[in-house]
Scaffold this motif. Structure first.
Motif, short mmCIF file in Angstrom:
data_model
loop_
_atom_site.label_atom_id
_atom_site.label_comp_id
_atom_site.label_asym_id
_atom_site.label_seq_id
_atom_site.Cartn_x
_atom_site.Cartn_y
_atom_site.Cartn_z
N PHE A 63 0.86 -1.19 0.00
CA PHE A 63 0.00 0.00 0.00
C PHE A 63 0.89 1.23 0.00
O PHE A 63 1.83 1.34 0.79
CB PHE A 63 -0.90 0.02 1.24
N SER A 78 -2.03 7.62 -1.26
CA SER A 78 -2.65 8.18 -2.46
C SER A 78 -2.77 9.68 -2.31
O SER A 78 -2.39 10.26 -1.29
CB SER A 78 -4.02 7.55 -2.69
N SER A 121 -5.45 11.42 -2.00
CA SER A 121 -6.48 11.80 -1.02
C SER A 121 -5.95 11.57 0.39
O SER A 121 -5.21 10.60 0.63
CB SER A 121 -7.75 10.98 -1.25
N SER A 141 -5.89 7.92 2.81
CA SER A 141 -6.26 6.83 1.89
C SER A 141 -4.99 6.24 1.30
O SER A 141 -3.96 6.92 1.19
CB SER A 141 -7.19 7.33 0.78
N PHE A 142 -5.09 4.95 0.90
CA PHE A 142 -3.92 4.23 0.43
C PHE A 142 -4.27 3.45 -0.83
O PHE A 142 -5.40 2.94 -0.98
CB PHE A 142 -3.41 3.28 1.52
N LEU A 143 -3.29 3.35 -1.71
CA LEU A 143 -3.46 2.66 -2.98
C LEU A 143 -2.79 1.30 -2.91
O LEU A 143 -1.60 1.19 -2.60
CB LEU A 143 -2.83 3.49 -4.11
N SER A 169 -2.38 -1.05 -10.13
CA SER A 169 -3.10 -0.78 -8.89
C SER A 169 -4.46 -1.46 -8.91
O SER A 169 -5.07 -1.65 -9.97
CB SER A 169 -3.27 0.73 -8.67
N THR A 189 -8.21 2.14 -4.17
CA THR A 189 -7.88 2.94 -2.98
C THR A 189 -8.80 2.57 -1.82
O THR A 189 -10.01 2.40 -2.01
CB THR A 189 -8.01 4.43 -3.30
N ASP A 212 -9.24 2.96 2.86
CA ASP A 212 -8.84 3.72 4.03
C ASP A 212 -7.76 2.96 4.81
O ASP A 212 -7.30 1.89 4.40
CB ASP A 212 -10.06 4.01 4.92
N ASN A 226 -12.21 -2.40 1.99
CA ASN A 226 -11.96 -1.23 2.84
C ASN A 226 -12.25 -1.56 4.30
O ASN A 226 -12.54 -2.72 4.64
CB ASN A 226 -12.79 -0.03 2.36
#
Length: 831
Positions: free
Chosen positions: A57, A60, A62, A65-67, A80, A83, A85, A102
């Motif tokens: 991860f 990202s 935002s 938040s994580f990609l 990817s 995304t 939380d 998520n």
């Protein structure tokens, strides 16, 4: 007696499972049941054997938040899943599916591979994430399901799509590469040679280790090169092709392995030409070199001030207008239009009718007057998406219907900053202009009365060549007898070029001029006058000024200001002439020439491609400033006249770009190539095609690059610039590096002339250029060099019609291909 209870040993499988869950994976095999998290004590990653790639991860754009991505060097995503939380997770489920969820447990993405026999996963050294069955056969692969990136060794075929927001990139069966907005509007189309496009069976796209993007197919012998990265040739560099969220396709690379910075070295399209880049009603322009998004006028507001790419909205809708509507005029602006758009239509009309017709029609919200010679007027109906592009070089004018009164956006109005913001009333300007003209007339009448009224030599020529006409900038019309008289029957020859012979002349007011007697001009008088008007409307410090012309019968002559110092070649190559240029003069001439060509390409009303840049066409005035001559003359030639072709151009073969040889379209980038050759000659004082023992019997430009590679730039410098001369070696290195970028084989690799000026002035960092290829090494789609060499040797001519039919392909425009919606050819001309 105290009894101690010894812990029972854990079963070995359970112990291994606990160890795997506690420590990050450092090997490529990913067992079923494995899980990684974005943050916290359980943060893990799955690494490739060489640790170059990992599944993890990454933060990202935002907040919080994580990609979930396959990343290069731990922070550059190449694939990817989505995304989530901070409480999300990526799991390889016991059922065989790879699932991203998520924090609430909702599924964000799933590989849909349950019940397909998946027994493990793996991340390879190539960056490919695969799910394998019990026979180690891939059931699912990230390379087969790309997101927005293609890496080296990845095969990109028909049916695969790169996506980034509303933008997508695809490979067509014809071999064309296309960029689309909302899956239908094509705003970039890069195609192969037409001889290949109908013969492809199963084309695929690959990014090679040397930085070349190539098309492969069973019908092709090897790959066909389509795109070259700016750092082409270095095989130790990691590169990837990515569709960014701004809609542009770019090649990125990391020159220093896992720890080096990632920079872009090629982009598909000018950023402002990306459809929808600035959103609905947004106008893309440039602030120095960076694209910016603006609203058409103060009648509009940004949808989101913090993100201006989301477009603009009307302050007052047309249905709510209390008064009448009016048309907002946007000069040098084009609202993009495309074919088969149900919300737009095109017809032939001038600028005023195009505007008036839209204003009077309730079904029209905007119109575009295409001032590119086509005479087209595009009208946009309600429901259209409005996105535009503004630049001083854009000839078209757009109109948007708004509620009156119009409140202009000063950022979209091109003006010079003279440090005075006060408004000058129009009547003051009118009085000043009229007073100035009357003063000029009075001065001329006085001079004539005092000096010339009794002079028998003062004939009809002086009546034409008035001070008023000359000051106004309008070309003076001479008769053939007048020019014959002022040149003493064309007695004193100054030189000859591809367009005719130049003679020295003296007008009756004692102004010395250069008279060029054009050859092979068979245009009608009306068309010739139109072209002369275009040439005479170009005014720049580094361009030779056109004073007048003659169009009488079959006689076509042009009258230019006279340059006493002659042309640049007399200073560089005529050793016995006694003329010599110091380094300061050489650098100023190189920079001045670049500025003059930049004006022709980007700043004058009608873009002019010179087609014959060489030292003979660069004149030197009394102050040793450069002035480019013979611009615009290529447009005067009869299209059926084959004199001005590759096989018979006199003295310019060493300056022609490779596309002349390959019968490809000639664009402004062809002038860049010629200028690069001239730039090398200014530094070295030698012809670029010279071959001698000093150059090891190699073409001078190739030998010069080898010396540059060795760090021996001084060897390229003119030997006449000895120790007694002051030479700025930093300027020398900039000029040499710039020249090698200009003479690259592929036009896309060459900079624009505006960029060249910045490179010479030291405003822009100049990266290491790849080695320029010799003519014998040039390879274009569908033609072998040996065949072209034979054509050149035998005097074969360029096909003007062939060049014209493919001229739009150089600009990324084509009318062929799948029946998807395409931007019209006229919508991008002159941008």
């Amino acid at each position: 007696m105290e009894v101690k209870l010894l812990p029972l040993p854990l079963p070995l499988p359970l112990l291994l499972l606990l160890l795997l869950l506690h420590f990050p994976f450092s090997f490529s095999t990913i067992p079923l049941g494995s899980v990684i998290y974005p943050s916290g004590s359980n943060n893990q990653n799955w690494q490739s054997p060489n640790s170059t790639f990992s599944v993890s991860f990454v933060p990202s754009s935002s907040p919080d938040s994580f990609l979930a991505a396959v990343s290069f060097a731990g922070n550059v995503p190449i694939w990817s899943a989505g995304t989530v939380d901070s409480r999300g997770s990526l799991r390889l489920l016991p059922s065989g599916s790879l699932r991203l969820t998520n924090g609430s447990g909702a599924t964000v993405w799933d590989s849909r591979t349950d019940r397909l026999g998946v027994t493990s996963g793996s991340i390879k050294d190539s960056g490919e994430l695969v799910l394998l069955n019990n026979r180690s056969v891939p059931v699912w692969s990230s390379f087969d399901n790309p997101t927005d990136t293609i890496v080296q060794s990845q095969n990109f075929t028909i049916g695969k799509v790169l996506r980034s927001g509303p933008y997508s990139f695809q490979l067509e069966r014809s071999g064309n590469l296309t960029l689309r907005w909302n899956n239908n509007t094509v705003y970039w189309n890069h195609g192969l040679n037409s001889s290949f496009s109908s013969n492809l069976s199963s084309p695929s796209l690959g990014l090679q280790t040397n930085g070349v993007v190539s098309i492969f197919d069973s019908s092709l012998r090897g790959g066909v090169d389509t795109v070259y990265s700016g750092d082409y040739g270095d095989s130790d560099t990691f590169r990837f092709l990515k569709l960014d969220d701004d809609g542009n396709l770019k090649i990125y690379s990391s020159a220093s392995g896992n720890s080096g910075p990632v920079t872009d070295h090629w982009s598909a399209v000018d950023q402002c030409l990306v459809y929808g880049y600035c959103g609905n009603f947004g106008i893309c322009s440039y602030n120095d070199t960076d694209p910016i998004c603006l609203c058409p006028s103060l009648n509009f507001d940004f949808v989101d001030v913090d993100d201006k790419r989301k477009g603009c909205k009307r302050k007052l809708e047309l249905n709510d207008c209390s008064g009448s509507t009016t048309m907002l005029e946007l000069a040098h602006t084009r609202l993009f239009t495309y074919e088969n758009d149900p919300n737009s239509e095109s017809f032939f009309a001038g600028s005023s009718p195009c505007r008036a017709n839209c204003l009077s029609s309730s079904a029209c919200l905007a119109s575009v007057s295409m001032s590119d010679g086509s005479g087209n007027c595009w009208q946009k109906r309600p429901g259209s998406f409005f996105t535009g592009y503004q630049r001083p070089s854009v000839p078209s004018t757009s109109y948007v219907k708004v509620c009156g009164p119009v409140v202009p956006n000063t950022l979209l109005i091109a003006k010079k900053d003279d440090g005075n913001n006060s408004k000058v009333h129009l009547w003051i300007v009118a009085v000043a202009v009229i007073g100035g003209l009357l003063g000029l007339i009075a001065v001329e009448v006085g001079l004539w009365w005092c000096c010339c009224r009794k002079n028998p030599r003062f004939g009809t020529l002086s009546s034409h060549y008035t001070l008023l006409e000359y000051a106004s900038g309008a070309p003076v019309q001479f008769t053939y007898k007048e020019l014959q008289r002022c040149t003493k029957s064309f007695k004193e020859k100054l030189g000859a070029g591809g367009f005719g012979t130049v003679y020295k002349g003296v007008l009756t007011n004692r102004t010395v001029v250069a008279v060029k007697q054009l050859e092979g001009i068979e245009q009608g008088e009306k068309q010739f006058r139109m072209e002369v008007a275009t040439i005479s409307s170009t005014h720049h410090l580094n361009l030779v000024r056109l004073i007048g012309f003659c169009s009488q019968g079959r006689h076509r002559l042009l009258v230019y200001e006279f340059m006493r110092n002659g042309s640049l070649d007399n200073f560089l190559f005529a050793v016995d002439s006694g003329k010599f240029l110091t380094w300061e003069y050489r650098f100023n001439i190189a920079l001045g020439t670049a500025k003059g060509i930049t004006y022709l390409h980007e700043e004058c009303r009608d873009c002019i491609v010179h087609c014959d840049i060489k030292p003979e066409n660069i004149l030197v005035d009394d102050n040793y400033a450069a002035k480019v001559s013979d611009f615009g003359l290529a447009k005067l030639l009869n299209p059926k006249d084959n004199r001005y072709n590759m096989s018979s151009v006199r003295g310019t073969r060493g300056y022609l770009a490779p596309e002349w040889l390959a019968n490809l379209p000639i664009t402004s980038k062809s002038d860049v190539y010629s200028y690069g050759m001239v730039l090398l000659e200014i530094v070295s004082g030698k012809r670029n095609f010279d071959v001698s023992e000093k150059t090891n019997h190699k073409k001078f430009s190739i030998w010069a690059y080898e010396e540059f590679e060795k760090g021996n730039t001084e060897a390229i410098l003119d030997t006449r610039l000895g120790e007694d001369q002051t030479v700025d070696m930093e300027q020398v290195r900039r000029m040499v590096k710039t020249s090698f970028w200009c003479i690259q084989e592929q036009p896309l690799q060459r900079p624009t002339m505006g960029k060249v000026v910045q490179m010479l002035e030291g405003i822009t960092e100049i990266k290491k250029p790849p080695c320029p290829k010799t003519i014998s090494e040039v390879s274009f789609s569908g033609n072998s060099m040996s065949t072209r060499s034979m054509l050149v040797a035998s005097g074969a001519t360029r096909s003007s019609s062939s060049s014209a039919t493919r001229s739009f392909q150089t600009m990324g425009i084509t009318s062929s291909g799948p029946a998807s919606t395409r931007i019209s050819e006229g919508s991008l001309l002159g941008s």
